[in-house]
Design a protein around this motif. Structure first.
Motif, PDB file in Angstrom:
ATOM      1  N   ARG A   5      70.025  17.753 -27.485  1.00 13.43           N
ATOM      2  CA  ARG A   5      68.664  17.343 -27.102  1.00 13.43           C
ATOM      3  C   ARG A   5      68.342  17.787 -25.685  1.00 13.43           C
ATOM      4  O   ARG A   5      67.202  18.125 -25.368  1.00 13.43           O
ATOM      5  N   ASN A   9      65.466  21.219 -25.180  1.00 21.06           N
ATOM      6  CA  ASN A   9      64.125  20.668 -24.977  1.00 21.06           C
ATOM      7  C   ASN A   9      63.848  20.623 -23.478  1.00 21.06           C
ATOM      8  O   ASN A   9      64.485  19.863 -22.747  1.00 21.06           O
ATOM      9  N   VAL A  12      63.015  17.170 -21.875  1.00 21.01           N
ATOM     10  CA  VAL A  12      64.195  16.294 -21.902  1.00 21.01           C
ATOM     11  C   VAL A  12      65.171  16.756 -20.827  1.00 21.01           C
ATOM     12  O   VAL A  12      65.677  15.944 -20.037  1.00 21.01           O
ATOM     13  N   ILE A  52      60.829   9.624 -22.319  1.00 21.16           N
ATOM     14  CA  ILE A  52      60.760  10.941 -22.961  1.00 21.16           C
ATOM     15  C   ILE A  52      61.829  11.039 -24.042  1.00 21.16           C
ATOM     16  O   ILE A  52      61.574  11.528 -25.149  1.00 21.16           O
ATOM     17  N   TRP A  53      63.023  10.568 -23.733  1.00 20.66           N
ATOM     18  CA  TRP A  53      64.132  10.566 -24.695  1.00 20.66           C
ATOM     19  C   TRP A  53      63.744   9.766 -25.939  1.00 20.66           C
ATOM     20  O   TRP A  53      63.943  10.203 -27.063  1.00 20.66           O
ATOM     21  N   GLU A  54      63.181   8.582 -25.700  1.00 22.57           N
ATOM     22  CA  GLU A  54      62.770   7.722 -26.807  1.00 22.57           C
ATOM     23  C   GLU A  54      61.660   8.370 -27.634  1.00 22.57           C
ATOM     24  O   GLU A  54      61.624   8.245 -28.849  1.00 22.57           O
ATOM     25  N   ALA A  55      60.758   9.087 -26.961  1.00 20.10           N
ATOM     26  CA  ALA A  55      59.644   9.741 -27.661  1.00 20.10           C
ATOM     27  C   ALA A  55      60.121  10.789 -28.659  1.00 20.10           C
ATOM     28  O   ALA A  55      59.410  11.111 -29.614  1.00 20.10           O
ATOM     29  N   GLN A  56      61.317  11.314 -28.459  1.00 23.23           N
ATOM     30  CA  GLN A  56      61.842  12.335 -29.366  1.00 23.23           C
ATOM     31  C   GLN A  56      62.084  11.786 -30.767  1.00 23.23           C
ATOM     32  O   GLN A  56      62.193  12.545 -31.725  1.00 23.23           O
ATOM     33  N   ASN A  57      62.144  10.469 -30.883  1.00 22.19           N
ATOM     34  CA  ASN A  57      62.315   9.827 -32.189  1.00 22.19           C
ATOM     35  C   ASN A  57      61.140   8.911 -32.509  1.00 22.19           C
ATOM     36  O   ASN A  57      61.302   7.872 -33.136  1.00 22.19           O
ATOM     37  N   PHE A  64      54.486   8.796 -30.128  1.00 28.02           N
ATOM     38  CA  PHE A  64      54.943   9.871 -29.252  1.00 28.02           C
ATOM     39  C   PHE A  64      54.060   9.957 -28.005  1.00 28.02           C
ATOM     40  O   PHE A  64      54.557   9.980 -26.882  1.00 28.02           O
ATOM     41  N   LYS A  67      54.586   6.982 -25.569  1.00 27.29           N
ATOM     42  CA  LYS A  67      55.807   7.096 -24.767  1.00 27.29           C
ATOM     43  C   LYS A  67      55.654   8.154 -23.676  1.00 27.29           C
ATOM     44  O   LYS A  67      56.108   7.964 -22.545  1.00 27.29           O
ATOM     45  N   MET A  68      55.021   9.266 -24.010  1.00 29.19           N
ATOM     46  CA  MET A  68      54.827  10.323 -23.017  1.00 29.19           C
ATOM     47  C   MET A  68      53.864   9.869 -21.918  1.00 29.19           C
ATOM     48  O   MET A  68      54.060  10.198 -20.747  1.00 29.19           O
TER      49      MET A  68
END
Length: 118
Positions: A5, A9, A12, A52-57, A64, A67-68
């Motif tokens: 990840r 990315n 990230v 940002i990490w959390e937004a990836q899921n 999304f 979170k961003m």
């Protein structure tokens, strides 16, 4: 950094590297007994990448974006604390971190703008 990840990315990777720099800076502030600012910077500066990490899921496009946008707000707060350090006496220079956060913000803003229009 062996995590795929991070490698694959740009936002990230950039936010993760920024968080590592914030940790070092906060430790330097603590050595100078600037505990309150160190704590605030540590929280907001690492929260950028965590969101940002959390937004990836994310569960949805709205999730999304949410979170961003939180990450973008955390960027603003972090920038505030870095500017306070920059303009205060007896604080280490935060020039490099201010430059780094500008990069994070530009990437984040582009992602948010693009995601809104898709």
């Amino acid at each position: 950094m062996n995590d795929e990840r991070i490698k694959n990315n740009i936002i990230v990777k950039t936010s993760f590297e920024f968080a590592l720099e914030i940790i070092k800076f906060a430790e330097e502030l603590e050595e100078r007994r600037k505990f309150v600012v160190a704590n605030q910077l540590l929280k907001s500066g690492t929260s950028i990448g965590a969101n940002i990490w959390e937004a990836q899921n994310a569960e949805s496009k709205a999730d999304f974006l949410h979170k961003m946008k939180i990450s973008a707000k955390e960027c603003e707060e972090t920038k505030y604390w870095l500017l306070l350090c920059q303009h205060s006496n007896d604080y280490p220079s935060s020039n490099n971190l201010l430059k780094s956060i500008e990069v994070v913000q530009k990437i984040l803003n582009k992602i948010i703008t693009t995601a809104k229009h898709k």
